[in-house]
Design an enzyme around this catalytic site. Structure first.
Site, short mmCIF file in Angstrom:
data_model
loop_
_atom_site.label_atom_id
_atom_site.label_comp_id
_atom_site.label_asym_id
_atom_site.label_seq_id
_atom_site.Cartn_x
_atom_site.Cartn_y
_atom_site.Cartn_z
N HIS A 189 -14.37 -9.64 12.00
CA HIS A 189 -14.26 -8.33 12.63
C HIS A 189 -13.34 -8.38 13.83
O HIS A 189 -12.59 -7.43 14.10
CB HIS A 189 -15.65 -7.85 13.07
CG HIS A 189 -16.42 -7.17 11.98
ND1 HIS A 189 -17.78 -7.07 11.97
CD2 HIS A 189 -16.01 -6.53 10.86
CE1 HIS A 189 -18.18 -6.41 10.90
NE2 HIS A 189 -17.12 -6.08 10.21
N ARG A 297 -8.20 2.68 0.17
CA ARG A 297 -9.30 1.73 -0.07
C ARG A 297 -10.60 2.34 0.45
O ARG A 297 -10.92 2.23 1.64
CB ARG A 297 -9.02 0.40 0.63
CG ARG A 297 -7.74 -0.31 0.17
CD ARG A 297 -7.66 -1.66 0.85
NE ARG A 297 -6.47 -2.41 0.48
CZ ARG A 297 -5.39 -2.49 1.24
NH1 ARG A 297 -5.34 -1.85 2.41
NH2 ARG A 297 -4.35 -3.20 0.85
N GLU A 432 -4.72 -5.77 -12.38
CA GLU A 432 -4.87 -6.93 -11.49
C GLU A 432 -5.58 -8.10 -12.16
O GLU A 432 -5.89 -9.10 -11.51
CB GLU A 432 -5.64 -6.51 -10.22
CG GLU A 432 -6.90 -5.74 -10.47
CD GLU A 432 -7.50 -5.13 -9.20
OE1 GLU A 432 -7.15 -5.59 -8.11
OE2 GLU A 432 -8.31 -4.20 -9.33
N ASN A 455 -2.17 -8.69 -5.30
CA ASN A 455 -2.99 -9.70 -4.60
C ASN A 455 -3.94 -10.41 -5.56
O ASN A 455 -3.95 -11.64 -5.66
CB ASN A 455 -3.80 -9.05 -3.48
CG ASN A 455 -2.92 -8.37 -2.44
OD1 ASN A 455 -1.71 -8.40 -2.53
ND2 ASN A 455 -3.54 -7.77 -1.46
N ASP A 456 -4.76 -9.63 -6.25
CA ASP A 456 -5.69 -10.23 -7.21
C ASP A 456 -4.97 -10.75 -8.44
O ASP A 456 -5.35 -11.78 -9.00
CB ASP A 456 -6.76 -9.23 -7.62
CG ASP A 456 -7.96 -9.24 -6.68
OD1 ASP A 456 -8.16 -10.26 -5.99
OD2 ASP A 456 -8.67 -8.22 -6.61
N ARG A 466 -7.07 -17.25 -2.79
CA ARG A 466 -6.19 -17.18 -1.62
C ARG A 466 -6.95 -17.34 -0.31
O ARG A 466 -6.32 -17.50 0.74
CB ARG A 466 -5.40 -15.87 -1.62
CG ARG A 466 -6.24 -14.62 -1.74
CD ARG A 466 -5.39 -13.44 -2.22
NE ARG A 466 -6.20 -12.31 -2.60
CZ ARG A 466 -6.38 -11.24 -1.85
NH1 ARG A 466 -5.79 -11.15 -0.68
NH2 ARG A 466 -7.11 -10.24 -2.26
N CYS A 503 0.98 -1.78 -5.59
CA CYS A 503 0.28 -1.52 -4.33
C CYS A 503 -0.21 -2.78 -3.62
O CYS A 503 -0.86 -2.69 -2.58
CB CYS A 503 -0.90 -0.57 -4.55
SG CYS A 503 -2.21 -1.26 -5.58
#
Length: 587
Positions: A189, A297, A432, A455-456, A466, A503
């Site tokens: 966080h 998201r 993905e 990414n995935d 990753r 994306c």
């Protein structure tokens, strides 16, 4: 030079201020039975004071960076109300006659140790939240003073064992040059908040220091690469001063491009949209010239709260996004939780490999009421703008059909209630998973559009987590296998006559522009901070030359060869106002 983790981008240099690390060693003394009521009263008073303090910090932080990021402190409040945490403390007082502060300390240690044993980076980072809240409660029970930070007239680089969101909320971003933490990573966080505020952060340096950093030592930190220099020589300092000046100048020049269309020198057009987690992200994206939202998201609406957001709560956020975007589209992804994204109030099973487990669309199709509520809220927002729906982690035709069947039920529900929506709303899927690439031709017949989540896709194609530091060096977005997956997906979309966008992080990598030109991908969605850099790359690129480079890249055999070729091409075609190339302010 010390190699840490670059958790928040940027360069900083200045004198260190080391935040003392408060280690408690409380005597394990018992209290008398007649004092139990007194100890419980002390505990409850400490909880009340801690809650009031957290609410105050939350409101201060909300004014600084916006409402969405301030919800981090809702999670802190939830810990003080968590029955499991509180029962642990109360049980230690009542059954073992522990003093309130001893019971709190033992409960903190118990839950932190339990979380640290989990092979889940997200849960390990949440242990920091428990320590933060617990230490705040302990300080009130013990009457311990707060550590005083340097005067605002003296800028400094803050050094800490770990930095809690509560501590970070009190910092003045205009005087804290940068942050170094011994522990932590990109998913904490504190890292999220540092990025929101714009303070460079290097974390995870504890085991790489020969000796502790001292207050007053001169530091240089590179939040992009994760480098930390202690008392560097003049050559290193001069180099980073030049880098800082260059970054500032480029940022000023790039801002001039916010209203310029992303068109190559020879007329090839790109549609550049933004990925967003919150309405604040959208404001930043629009200032940087984003043409809508390519990926909203929504899981961040569900995090750091105690219950699922209602239909109306979701609708209000989606509606505001649609209205802010105007005529541009807003692609809203349905809930994508699981793996490293957890909800405190929704228990997920412990899994040996959560990345391949119960997550994203798999959860939504299992929790159909939750999905229908979200789809209903999205549909209602579609009456206020160009809204589209995106299903994550699709691996089969059956999943698309099930999701669309629930979408139909949501439409029927709104029809019964007499609430307007766009009946022709587009529903697409994320590509993905390798299985989705292999059957992309079949999925295209069931979908209105594709959005490639690189990414995935990269981690699934290469079998590389990753988030795993031991194998992170094997995560290669430019791997030949990934390039072939991209080509196969785009070709399937073209054959079916449906749009395709990208994306993932690769969309925001300016070096990848030649690949998109060769593949014929015009729609890219990226972080708001990447928009202007990618636009600059597009403006200074000749599409025909770029396509030749890409064709050559598709024939190369290694990731390193592809990356080197694309990097060299980008460097040859990168111009700012230096008298040697295109004046981007005139583009």
């Amino acid at each position: 030079m010390i190699q840490g983790i670059g958790a928040a981008a940027g360069v900083a240099f200045g004198k260190a201020f080391v935040l003392p690390h408060w280690e408690l060693d409380l005597p394990d003394s018992e209290i008398d039975a007649v004092d139990l009521a007194k100890e419980f009263e002390r505990l409850y008073e400490g909880i009340r004071t801690s809650k009031d303090e957290i609410e105050y910090i939350k409101n201060e932080f909300k004014e600084m960076v916006g409402d969405e990021e301030s919800h981090i402190f809702d999670a802190h409040l939830a810990i003080l109300e968590d029955p499991v945490f509180m029962n642990e403390i109360q049980g230690l007082i009542e059954r073992q006659y522990k003093a309130a502060e001893v019971a709190v300390k033992e409960a903190i240690d118990h839950f932190v140790s339990m979380f640290d044993l989990l092979d889940d980076e997200y849960m390990k980072e949440r242990a920091l939240d428990i320590k933060d809240v617990g230490n705040r409660l302990l300080k009130h029970l013990l009457g311990a003073p707060e550590v005083t930070l340097p005067s605002d007239t003296q800028p400094y680089i803050l050094v800490a064992k770990e930095l809690s969101p509560s501590q970070l909320a009190h910092l003045n971003p205009s005087h804290v040059l940068g942050i170094v933490t011994m522990t932590g990573g990109k998913t904490s966080h504190s890292a999220i908040m540092a990025r929101a505020i714009g303070i460079p952060l290097v974390s995870g340096v504890e085991n790489r220091l020969e000796k502790p950093i001292q207050t007053g030592e001169f530091l240089v930190l590179d939040g992009d690469e994760g480098y930390l220099y202690i008392n560097p020589n003049q050559m290193i300092l001069d180099r980073y001063k030049a880098i800082s000046d260059e970054q500032r100048k480029k940022k000023e020049q790039l801002q001039l491009l916010s209203s310029v269309e992303a068109v190559t020198k020879d007329g090839a057009y790109f549609h550049l949209a933004a990925n967003m987690n919150s309405l604040k992200d959208l404001d930043t994206a629009l200032r940087n010239g984003a043409e809508g939202v390519g990926l909203f998201r929504t899981e961040f609406l569900f995090m750091d709260r105690s219950t699922f957001p209602t239909e109306n709560e979701q609708f209000e956020v989606y509606r505001q996004a649609a209205e802010k975007a105007g005529d541009s589209s807003v692609v809203i992804r349905t809930l994508d939780i699981g793996a490293d994204k957890q909800l405190d109030y929704f228990s997920l099973p412990e899994e040996e490999n959560p990345v391949l487990g119960y997550r994203a669309i798999r959860i939504s199709l299992d929790q159909t009421d939750m999905l229908q509520t979200q789809l209903t809220a999205i549909l209602r927002a579609s009456a206020y703008g160009n809204v589209k729906i995106l299903y994550p982690m699709i691996s089969s035709v059956e999943e698309v059909r099930q999701a669309n069947a629930i979408l139909k039920r949501s439409m029927a529900d709104l029809d019964r209630r007499g609430i307007s929506y766009n009946p022709d709303i587009k529903a697409g899927i994320m590509i993905e998973i390798p299985a989705a690439v292999i059957i992309a031709d079949l999925l295209a017949e069931e979908s209105d559009f594709f959005s490639i989540g690189t990414n995935d896709l990269v981690q699934y194609v290469l079998a590389v987590d990753r988030m795993n530091e031991q194998i992170a060096h094997m995560y290669h977005p430019f791997h030949p296998a990934v390039l072939r997956m991209l080509r196969s997906t785009v070709e399937a979309a073209k054959q079916a006559g449906i749009p395709v966008s990208v994306c993932g992080e690769l969309a925001g990598d300016e070096r990848a522009v030649p690949l998109w030109l060769e593949l014929g991908v015009q729609d890219l969605s990226m972080s708001p901070l990447s928009l202007l850099k990618v636009k600059h790359r597009v403006l200074n690129t000749n599409s025909e030359e770029a396509k030749k480079e890409a064709i050559a890249c598709f024939k190369l055999r290694t990731s390193a060869e592809v990356e080197e070729r694309l990097t060299n091409f980008a460097e040859r075609n990168s111009f700012f106002n230096d008298g040697n190339g295109t004046d981007i302010s005139a583009s």
